[in-house]
Scaffold this active site. Structure first.
Site, PDB file in Angstrom:
ATOM      1  N   CYS A 279       1.793   9.206  32.196  1.00 45.20           N
ATOM      2  CA  CYS A 279       0.463   9.800  32.073  1.00 45.20           C
ATOM      3  C   CYS A 279       0.463  11.025  31.176  1.00 45.20           C
ATOM      4  CB  CYS A 279      -0.108  10.125  33.449  1.00 45.20           C
ATOM      5  SG  CYS A 279       0.872  11.321  34.351  1.00 45.20           S
TER       6      CYS A 279
ATOM      7  N   ARG B 265      -7.256  14.402  37.365  1.00 46.24           N
ATOM      8  CA  ARG B 265      -6.778  15.744  37.745  1.00 46.24           C
ATOM      9  C   ARG B 265      -7.797  16.390  38.657  1.00 46.24           C
ATOM     10  NH1 ARG B 265      -7.168  15.014  32.435  1.00 46.24           N
ATOM     11  NH2 ARG B 265      -5.328  14.987  31.103  1.00 46.24           N
TER      12      ARG B 265
ATOM     13  N   GLY C 198       1.895   5.895  -7.587  1.00 42.90           N
ATOM     14  CA  GLY C 198       1.665   7.036  -8.473  1.00 42.90           C
ATOM     15  C   GLY C 198       2.478   8.280  -8.142  1.00 42.90           C
TER      16      GLY C 198
ATOM     17  N   ARG D 230      10.514   1.980 -15.238  1.00 38.27           N
ATOM     18  CA  ARG D 230       9.552   2.142 -14.142  1.00 38.27           C
ATOM     19  C   ARG D 230      10.233   2.425 -12.805  1.00 38.27           C
ATOM     20  NH1 ARG D 230       6.342  -3.389 -14.021  1.00 38.27           N
ATOM     21  NH2 ARG D 230       4.730  -2.044 -13.097  1.00 38.27           N
TER      22      ARG D 230
ATOM     23  N   ASP E 270       5.758  17.691  30.801  1.00 35.72           N
ATOM     24  CA  ASP E 270       6.643  18.594  31.546  1.00 35.72           C
ATOM     25  C   ASP E 270       8.093  18.135  31.481  1.00 35.72           C
ATOM     26  OD1 ASP E 270       5.122  20.717  32.337  1.00 35.72           O
ATOM     27  OD2 ASP E 270       4.319  19.712  34.105  1.00 35.72           O
TER      28      ASP E 270
ATOM     29  N   SER F 189       4.985   8.012  38.152  1.00 32.26           N
ATOM     30  CA  SER F 189       4.280   8.173  36.891  1.00 32.26           C
ATOM     31  C   SER F 189       4.974   9.293  36.124  1.00 32.26           C
ATOM     32  CB  SER F 189       2.811   8.508  37.139  1.00 32.26           C
ATOM     33  OG  SER F 189       2.154   8.708  35.912  1.00 32.26           O
TER      34      SER F 189
ATOM     35  N   ARG G 196       2.265  -6.413  -4.932  1.00 33.99           N
ATOM     36  CA  ARG G 196       2.756  -5.850  -3.673  1.00 33.99           C
ATOM     37  C   ARG G 196       1.674  -6.078  -2.627  1.00 33.99           C
ATOM     38  NH1 ARG G 196       2.328   0.276  -5.902  1.00 33.99           N
ATOM     39  NH2 ARG G 196       0.167   0.167  -6.507  1.00 33.99           N
TER      40      ARG G 196
ATOM     41  N   HIS H  90      -4.529   5.143  -8.627  1.00 30.63           N
ATOM     42  CA  HIS H  90      -3.537   5.459  -7.602  1.00 30.63           C
ATOM     43  C   HIS H  90      -4.095   6.371  -6.519  1.00 30.63           C
ATOM     44  CE1 HIS H  90      -0.373   3.275  -9.242  1.00 30.63           C
ATOM     45  NE2 HIS H  90       0.051   4.105 -10.167  1.00 30.63           N
TER      46      HIS H  90
ATOM     47  N   MET I 198       5.833   8.605  -8.246  1.00 24.58           N
ATOM     48  CA  MET I 198       7.005   8.801  -9.101  1.00 24.58           C
ATOM     49  C   MET I 198       6.642   8.406 -10.527  1.00 24.58           C
ATOM     50  SD  MET I 198       9.994   7.586  -6.599  1.00 24.58           S
ATOM     51  CE  MET I 198       9.122   6.110  -6.239  1.00 24.58           C
TER      52      MET I 198
ATOM     53  N   TYR J 268       2.640   0.257  33.107  1.00 29.34           N
ATOM     54  CA  TYR J 268       1.456   0.620  32.324  1.00 29.34           C
ATOM     55  C   TYR J 268       1.671   1.956  31.615  1.00 29.34           C
ATOM     56  CZ  TYR J 268       0.388   4.012  35.957  1.00 29.34           C
ATOM     57  OH  TYR J 268       0.468   5.081  36.811  1.00 29.34           O
TER      58      TYR J 268
ATOM     59  N   LYS K 176       8.871  -2.854  -6.150  1.00 28.61           N
ATOM     60  CA  LYS K 176       8.452  -3.352  -7.463  1.00 28.61           C
ATOM     61  C   LYS K 176       9.477  -4.335  -8.006  1.00 28.61           C
ATOM     62  CE  LYS K 176       6.349  -0.209  -9.890  1.00 28.61           C
ATOM     63  NZ  LYS K 176       6.379   1.081 -10.586  1.00 28.61           N
TER      64      LYS K 176
HETATM   65  P1  ADP Z   1       3.306   2.942 -10.784  1.00 25.30           P
HETATM   66  O1  ADP Z   1       4.358   2.613  -9.821  1.00 25.30           O
HETATM   67  O2  ADP Z   1       2.970   4.364 -10.833  1.00 25.30           O
HETATM   68  O3  ADP Z   1       2.140   2.019 -10.690  1.00 25.30           O
HETATM   69  P2  ADP Z   1       4.193   1.345 -12.965  1.00 25.30           P
HETATM   70  O4  ADP Z   1       5.650   1.257 -13.206  1.00 25.30           O
HETATM   71  O5  ADP Z   1       3.580   0.225 -12.240  1.00 25.30           O
HETATM   72  O6  ADP Z   1       3.913   2.702 -12.242  1.00 25.30           O
HETATM   73  O7  ADP Z   1       3.513   1.565 -14.348  1.00 25.30           O
HETATM   74  C1  ADP Z   1       2.167   1.938 -14.491  1.00 25.30           C
HETATM   75  C2  ADP Z   1       1.463   1.003 -15.428  1.00 25.30           C
HETATM   76  O8  ADP Z   1       2.136   0.910 -16.667  1.00 25.30           O
HETATM   77  C3  ADP Z   1       1.424  -0.418 -14.916  1.00 25.30           C
HETATM   78  O9  ADP Z   1       0.286  -0.616 -14.142  1.00 25.30           O
HETATM   79  C4  ADP Z   1       1.352  -1.237 -16.167  1.00 25.30           C
HETATM   80  O10 ADP Z   1       0.035  -1.500 -16.514  1.00 25.30           O
HETATM   81  C5  ADP Z   1       2.004  -0.363 -17.202  1.00 25.30           C
HETATM   82  N1  ADP Z   1       3.302  -0.964 -17.530  1.00 25.30           N
HETATM   83  C6  ADP Z   1       4.476  -0.780 -16.923  1.00 25.30           C
HETATM   84  N2  ADP Z   1       5.447  -1.539 -17.475  1.00 25.30           N
HETATM   85  C7  ADP Z   1       4.859  -2.218 -18.479  1.00 25.30           C
HETATM   86  C8  ADP Z   1       5.323  -3.179 -19.428  1.00 25.30           C
HETATM   87  N3  ADP Z   1       6.593  -3.584 -19.437  1.00 25.30           N
HETATM   88  N4  ADP Z   1       4.431  -3.662 -20.282  1.00 25.30           N
HETATM   89  C9  ADP Z   1       3.152  -3.248 -20.279  1.00 25.30           C
HETATM   90  N5  ADP Z   1       2.659  -2.362 -19.415  1.00 25.30           N
HETATM   91  C10 ADP Z   1       3.494  -1.841 -18.536  1.00 25.30           C
HETATM   92 MG    MG Z   2       2.966  18.318  34.906  1.00 21.77          MG
HETATM   93 MG    MG Z   3       2.179   0.084 -10.669  1.00 27.51          MG
END
Ligand code: ADP
Ligand code: MG
Ligand code: MG
Length: 909
Positions: A864, A591, A105, A96, A802, A797, A363, A485, A107, A884, A27
């Site tokens: 094998c 076999r 989702g 974040r 084993d 082979s 991402r 998520h 963490m 192979y 991120k």
């Molecule tokens: P995750 O990794 O679980 O997606 P994020 O850190 O991306 O968590 O946060 C989840 C949501 O929170 C994001 O999709 C975004 O919409 C909202 N969010 C995070 N930071 C901000 C911010 N600075 N301003 C507005 N919305 C935010």
């Molecule tokens: Mg054998």
């Molecule tokens: Mg996110």
């Protein structure tokens, strides 16, 4: 600690870039990259993953962090002309999480940090929008009390009693009392009142006041995000995905932008192409007057992004394209820019604050196998990527998923006419799934351990359910969107998944689904068509995903970049045909004993038993003569089916006692049919009994004791080949001697082969029969003496099952007792029977290859064991120079792909 713990990102100054994922997390690295290429990103900074590992080890932050964070906050304040914790011009931020590998989702993230009783009033005065401010505040209390005050403190409340859920229930209650459905219908006064209720509830549940100080909130948030690396679901997800525990997460602190300021504000998630199908259309979801977590947490079923991707289920909802055309166009331009920049499909998160677009995340998007294949082929054609990149874009697991079944369309049609179609939802993860419904992640795990296919049914998608989602064959929810998520995670695993099936009344407590007057209970079967979003009651037939022309085209490119051969393990002409249709270039393991098991084995098995129970050589020869036509037919048919491709035929391998029946009833039947006494059968059985059959009288040892057994098999092989030659067909048999440990065994058996060879030439009148003679390398001593073994072999082979057993001294049938502990306690990094152990067994393999080829430069070398179809092991086989790999027919495309990818990666590095 390194000097720098904090990396800044903003329009004019950005310290990081997209290639710094290890340090900044995905991120953070991508926020920096987006800022650097001029996209609208709210300014902020990233605290490195190194701080996380330091924090884990020392339970405190490095000494320099406080100053670095303080300085960076002041930098943000200058840019935004706001001040964190200030009454009149308050700056709000989000804290974040973001690890090296995407863990959607898994963490924590806390929004709206910096809102206190003071700043709240200031923000109202500044914006003139009390509803927005109170909405942001109540969200802060909900998230913060959950993430920082409960989870990070290690408090584990009873099911449904978490502070967040208790607060949500308060909100539901208020909505009920007011008679409203949507959160957005709560007035400013309602929300203000709700905040009071929330604060009291937090105090009551957690015994502490909600902190009313901006900096206290900030540091609490930072610590909680780092701690969320070791949260339950993060750990579970890492173990499933094989992400190392040592990596740690980064923490991003970022200026808040607000999607909840009214009807010209919104938030959303989008993919630059459809992540379920791969279709090259901008695809996403959005919600007006909302904050981001509403979409990604799957609490509300969101609106479609544009007109052209509306589905049957959300056709009636407004698209962003229509509601805010100018913003949509800007977003679409950003989508194109990002794809060109990253040369891959992007998953983006955005927010619109009073008509102004802000980018919050991008991402490389998770995708299904189908989508991965379609995108790779499209992007190749668009010249966005080259062939090598295209080959690397589809993972072996995704290819595997592509070969998995779909719901049989005929069965679906029939089910529709009988009223089994009970509801429709959003097609979040394609393919078909048929299973028994369960209502909790725990039940999903438990049932599937008992080999029952389950479909996990939930009210809403929820990342807390990772383990259950993993265990289930399919996932079904009543709420949530395609970009939530949980849907994302399901797609990443290639799970069939339907979300937002709003008609379903899911009662997790009573464990029932009610829909259109029907009630389904835990354990009832349902069938999902995740490609269309259709839900059926009962079991519908499944069908193999049919010959996909795109798949064939992709495999052609794969083969262009593959040097190592791929063969299949196959014992029958049917398997041989299947193997060829999957692209096998020969059989690496046939076999001979296969004909004594299963269908059609009665007569050959009877004759084999007679041979085993023979008392004299004459009796044994007689039995072998009768067995001969059966053995020969099986071999000849398979050779013929392979049409001149090489077929490695292994001489009889298992210990003979495996074929003597154990029950008295069966022993008696055998005695009767053989005309001997029951006692004789028993006695012979006892004689054959071994205390450690894995290392007993088996493999080549049988051929040493009973040369006539080897002779019979070799004759069957060579006569088959000769007869095929006479019929104008070619064949390439390779005679493979198993379980050898010394070159003298090979010399001994070779003499027999040469003798039979001459006899067959004489008998058939053929001038020469092409064949190879070689051995399995599956005993460490054979590997170590490979220079000598090679002198008597045309090929090796590796029997890595084993070799692993004997190399480790682990009996594979008995590892159940301890392997789990070995993995959990990290004694071993992986089960060596699943993936080749490069450090130990791998060395034996390398030594054998090196010594073998020193004696015979063009020695053919293959594998094998079951490792031959496992991508990491295939990569190893390529790296050590095998000719192979051989694996089960269904794994052949996967091995082809893994071999090509290994080759491309080697060239790249
Ligand atoms: P995750 O990794 O679980 O997606 P994020 O850190 O991306 O968590 O946060 C989840 C949501 O929170 C994001 O999709 C975004 O919409 C909202 N969010 C995070 N930071 C901000 C911010 N600075 N301003 C507005 N919305 C935010
Ligand atoms: Mg054998
Ligand atoms: Mg996110």
């Amino acid at each position: 600690m390194p000097k720098k713990s904090v990396y800044f990102f903003s329009k004019n100054q950005t310290d990081g870039n997209k290639d710094m994922k290890n340090l900044l997390g995905g991120k953070g690295a991508n926020l920096a990259e987006m800022a650097a290429i001029g996209l609208p990103v709210p300014p902020g900074f990233t605290i490195t993953t190194e701080v996380c590992t330091y924090f884990m080890a020392n339970q405190r932050f490095p000494a320099t962090l406080k100053k670095e964070v303080g300085d960076s906050i002041r930098k943000v304040e200058r840019i935004m002309k706001l001040k964190f914790g200030d009454t009149n011009q308050p700056l709000l931020i989000s804290v974040r999480s973001g690890a090296r590998a995407s863990m959607p989702g898994m963490m924590e993230t806390v929004l709206n940090i910096g809102l206190t009783s003071k700043t709240c009033q200031g923000l109202i005065a500044k914006t003139g929008n009390p509803r927005f401010v109170y909405d942001a505040y109540r969200r802060l209390i909900q998230m913060y009390s959950d993430v920082v005050m409960e989870k990070a403190e290690g408090i584990e409340p009873a099911e449904g009693m978490g502070v967040r859920q208790q607060l949500e229930r308060e909100m539901e209650k208020m909505k009920r009392e007011r008679g409203i459905h949507s959160d957005t219908d709560l007035s400013a006064a309602d929300l203000q009142q709700l905040i009071g209720i929330y604060q009291a509830k937090v105090k009551q549940v957690l015994g502490r006041e909600f902190p009313d100080d901006a900096y206290q909130q900030l540091w609490g948030g930072i610590a909680a995000v780092f701690k969320s690396w070791n949260g339950r679901r993060a750990i579970a997800y890492r173990h499933i995905e094989g992400i190392p525990d040592e990596w740690g997460t980064a923490t991003n602190v970022q200026t808040m932008v607000f999607g909840n300021m009214g009807e010209t504000s919104a938030t959303g998630v989008a993919f630059s192409r459809n992540p379920a199908t791969g279709e090259n259309k901008f695809y996403g979801e959005w919600l007006p007057n909302a904050q981001g977590e509403d979409v990604v947490a799957g609490i509300r079923t969101p609106n479609p992004l544009n007109e052209s991707t509306k589905s049957e289920q959300n056709r009636h909802l407004p698209s962003l394209e229509k509601a805010m055309p100018a913003v949509y166009r800007e977003l679409d331009a950003i989508r194109r820019k990002l794809e060109r920049h990253y040369r891959d499909m992007q998953d983006i998160e955005f927010t619109i604050q009073e008509g102004k677009l802000w980018m919050l995340q991008c991402r490389v998007g998770k995708r299904t196998g189908t989508a991965a294949l379609n995108m790779a082929m499209d992007m190749l054609q668009e010249k966005l990527i080259n062939e090598q990149q295209a080959v690397l874009r589809v993972s072996p697991a995704q290819l595997d998923e592509l070969l998995h079944p779909i719901v049989d369309p005929a069965a679906e049609q029939a089910a529709q006419s009988t009223g089994q179609l009970i509801a429709k939802g959003l097609p979040a993860g394609p393919g078909g799934a048929c299973g028994q419904i369960v209502f909790s992640a725990a039940a999903a795990v438990e049932w599937s351990l008992n080999h029952r296919p389950v479909i996990l049914v939930r009210e809403e998608t929820n990342p807390e359910d990772v383990e259950g989602m993993r265990a289930a064959v399919g996932i079904l929810t009543a709420r949530g969107g395609m970009t939530s998520h949980a849907a994302l995670v399901a797609r990443g695993w290639g799970k069939c998944c339907i979300v937002g099936a709003g008609e379903l009344q899911v009662d997790a407590h009573a464990r029932t689904i009610t829909v259109r007057g029907i009630t389904l209970r835990e354990g009832d079967f349902i069938t999902l068509n995740g490609t269309r979003g259709y839900i059926y009651s009962g079991k519908l037939a499944m069908k193999d995903a049919s010959e996909n022309p795109l798949f064939q085209g992709f495999m052609k490119i794969v083969d262009k970049h593959r040097r190592m051969g791929v063969r299949a393990n196959a014992d029958t002409p049917e398997d041989a045909a299947k193997a060829r249709s999957f692209g096998a270039e020969g059989i690496g393991l046939f076999r001979t004993e296969h004909m004594f098991y299963g269908k059609g084995s009665d007569q050959p098995l009877f004759l084999l038993r007679r041979m085993i129970l023979s008392k004299t050589l004459a009796e044994r020869r007689q039995a072998l003569n009768e067995l001969y036509p059966h053995v020969k037919k099986a071999i000849k048919d398979t050779l013929e089916a392979m049409e001149g491709l090489p077929v490695t035929i292994r001489l009889l391998d298992p210990p003979l006692h495996e074929f003597v029946p154990l029950s008295e009833e069966k022993q008696r039947a055998l005695a009767d049919s053989l005309g001997i006494s029951l006692d004789d059968v028993r006695k012979r059985g006892n004689e054959l009994h071994e205390s450690n059959p894995m290392m007993g009288h088996r493999g080549v040892r049988l051929g040493i004791t009973y040369p006539e057994v080897t002779e019979m098999q070799v004759r069957a092989i060579l006569e088959s080949a000769a007869e095929l030659l006479l019929a104008g067909k070619s064949s390439k048999p390779e005679i493979m001697v198993p379980v050898t440990c010394d070159v003298n065994e090979l010399k001994n058996q070779k003499q027999l082969c040469l003798k039979v060879y001459q006899e067959v030439l004489a008998k058939t009148g053929v001038a020469a029969i092409p064949y190879l003679y070689g051995t399995m390398i599956e005993i460490p001593r054979a590997a170590l003496t490979a220079d000598k073994m090679a002198a008597e072999s045309d090929f090796f082979s590796f029997g890595t099952n084993d070799l692993t057993q004997m190399g480790y001294g682990f009996s594979r049938d008995d590892i159940g007792g301890f392997m789990k502990d070995y993995l959990e306690k990290k004694i071993l990094p992986a089960d060596p029977f699943q993936t080749i152990d490069r450090d130990g067994i791998g060395q034996l393999i390398q030594i054998a290859i090196e010594r073998g080829r020193r004696t015979k430069k063009n020695l053919k070398i293959g594998i094998c064991g079951e490792h031959g179809g496992e991508p990491k092991s295939v990569e190893f086989c390529f790296q050590v120079g095998m000719t192979y790999v051989s694996c089960s027919p269904f794994r052949v495309p996967i091995a082809r792909l893994a071999a090509a990818q290994a080759q491309i990666r080697q060239k790249q590095s």
